[in-house]
Design a protein around this motif. Structure first.
Motif, PDB file in Angstrom:
ATOM      1  N   SER A  89      45.568  39.577  35.167  1.00 42.09           N
ATOM      2  CA  SER A  89      44.441  40.218  35.841  1.00 42.09           C
ATOM      3  C   SER A  89      43.961  39.423  37.046  1.00 42.09           C
ATOM      4  O   SER A  89      43.665  39.987  38.097  1.00 42.09           O
ATOM      5  CB  SER A  89      43.292  40.419  34.840  1.00 42.09           C
ATOM      6  N   LEU A  90      43.923  38.100  36.910  1.00 45.48           N
ATOM      7  CA  LEU A  90      43.378  37.269  37.986  1.00 45.48           C
ATOM      8  C   LEU A  90      44.303  37.162  39.189  1.00 45.48           C
ATOM      9  O   LEU A  90      43.835  36.989  40.316  1.00 45.48           O
ATOM     10  CB  LEU A  90      43.081  35.863  37.453  1.00 45.48           C
ATOM     11  N   GLU A 100      45.813  39.292  40.808  1.00 48.61           N
ATOM     12  CA  GLU A 100      45.652  40.379  41.761  1.00 48.61           C
ATOM     13  C   GLU A 100      44.294  40.366  42.447  1.00 48.61           C
ATOM     14  O   GLU A 100      44.000  41.266  43.229  1.00 48.61           O
ATOM     15  CB  GLU A 100      45.828  41.726  41.040  1.00 48.61           C
ATOM     16  N   ARG A 101      43.479  39.358  42.172  1.00 48.13           N
ATOM     17  CA  ARG A 101      42.143  39.298  42.761  1.00 48.13           C
ATOM     18  C   ARG A 101      42.206  38.854  44.218  1.00 48.13           C
ATOM     19  O   ARG A 101      43.190  38.284  44.688  1.00 48.13           O
ATOM     20  CB  ARG A 101      41.264  38.328  41.964  1.00 48.13           C
ATOM     21  N   GLU A 102      41.082  39.090  44.911  1.00 44.29           N
ATOM     22  CA  GLU A 102      41.044  38.811  46.346  1.00 44.29           C
ATOM     23  C   GLU A 102      41.159  37.325  46.667  1.00 44.29           C
ATOM     24  O   GLU A 102      41.764  36.947  47.680  1.00 44.29           O
ATOM     25  CB  GLU A 102      39.730  39.359  46.941  1.00 44.29           C
ATOM     26  N   ASN A 113      39.155  29.533  36.621  1.00 42.85           N
ATOM     27  CA  ASN A 113      38.654  30.824  36.153  1.00 42.85           C
ATOM     28  C   ASN A 113      39.091  31.150  34.730  1.00 42.85           C
ATOM     29  O   ASN A 113      38.669  32.166  34.173  1.00 42.85           O
ATOM     30  CB  ASN A 113      39.136  31.934  37.091  1.00 42.85           C
TER      31      ASN A 113
END
Length: 332
Positions: A219-220, A222-224, A247
């Protein structure tokens, strides 16, 4: 030239600039994520109680040897005069509870139960803590690598996790512990048994941590902020250790606190079966083994170590649940 517009009454009070200008700077303060999580955790009284019990247990385990030295306590000191030879049980009621023996004595040799509980605390927490640390280190490394790189790397690590999860861990732990009782790796006796337990429990439990870390990493990645790091020229190792791992601290911490009680129960189970911590070293599982055939004549000898395991496991579970709620950004 137009005349200035006069504002009176409610219109003047409604100006936000005037309100901010009159407010003191100390009244407007930002809160860090850690402060927010701590405030949430403090509101959960049950989790706070669990955390206090965990701290007391850790202090008891760390200070077990100094406490025994200061007060002259010996967990293996026999008191045969406290045992009734006819009934094979401690003299008196409630397992021989007295001022000198607040939790009674064991019905075999008259050893002080409180001293053996204190002595067994550092064994259980050392094995559980060491095994948890080993599981966390291996699981985090493989989980974050599998989730970040994906592809054939993820496939190989995922199949390895499935393989480890398919192992009959209890039978494997019994066979390994039984075969290494005499000596191995330059170790003998209690240090060898503790090292074997830490290795067996920790090495074969890492897939549980790896699965959680892998799911969070998928999930992380793909974060900005990860895309921003890539656009600035950051490479994989930098992103893994400087962007993703910070994180992942919250889920790692929460699952580690929930993994410790599982490892405590596993160590107690192995000691109960006779392949864990060997006598005369005190351990909570070993005390339950000694009490197995004596619960009719002295039930207190089974209740006390059972309560010690129950309270420890419950305290860690309550602490883990409280940390999970406090560190969840979606909680209110």
């Amino acid at each position: 030239m137009t005349a200035p517009i006069e504002t009176t009454g409610a219109a003047a009070e409604a100006q936000p600039e005037a309100v901010l200008a009159g407010a003191k700077q100390s009244q407007i303060q930002g809160r860090s994520l850690g402060r927010i999580a701590w405030n949430r955790f403090k509101r959960d009284k049950v989790a706070v109680a669990g955390g206090i019990v965990v701290i007391l247990l850790i202090l008891m385990a760390v200070l077990a040897k100094p406490i025994e030295s200061i007060f002259g306590l010996d967990p293996n000191e026999f008191h045969q005069d406290l045992i009734d030879p006819a009934l094979l049980s401690p003299r008196g009621s409630w397992g021989g509870i007295s001022l000198h023996h607040p939790l009674g004595v064991d019905p075999q040799f008259g050893r002080d139960v409180l001293t053996r509980i204190i002595e067994g605390s550092w064994v259980s927490l050392l094995v559980a803590g060491g095994a948890t640390m080993l599981s966390v280190v291996i699981g985090v490394v493989f989980g974050v690598v599998a989730g970040f790189y994906g592809g054939w790397v993820d496939t190989i690590i995922s199949r390895a996790m499935d393989t480890f999860l398919a192992f009959p861990l209890l039978l494997f732990a019994i066979s390994i512990s039984a075969s290494l009782q005499d000596g191995a790796f330059g170790l003998t006796g209690l240090p060898l048994r503790i090292a074997v337990l830490i290795f067996v429990i920790g090495f074969f439990n890492w897939p549980y941590m790896a699965r959680i870390v892998r799911a969070q990493t998928l999930s992380l990645r793909e974060r900005e902020f990860v895309e921003a790091a890539r656009s600035l020229g950051a490479r994989g190792p930098f992103i893994l250790f400087r962007e993703l791992l910070p994180n992942l601290v919250a889920p790692i911490l929460v699952y580690a606190t929930l993994l410790i009680p599982t490892n405590i129960l596993f160590e107690a189970g192995l000691s109960f079966l006779g392949v864990g911590i060997a006598p005369p070293q005190a351990s909570w599982g070993g005390m339950l083994t000694s009490a197995a055939g004596l619960y009719e004549t002295d039930p207190m000898y089974m209740i006390v170590p059972g309560l010690a395991i129950f309270i420890t496991v419950l305290a860690f579970n309550l602490l883990g649940d409280g940390l999970r709620d406090a560190l969840d950004p979606r909680s209110k």
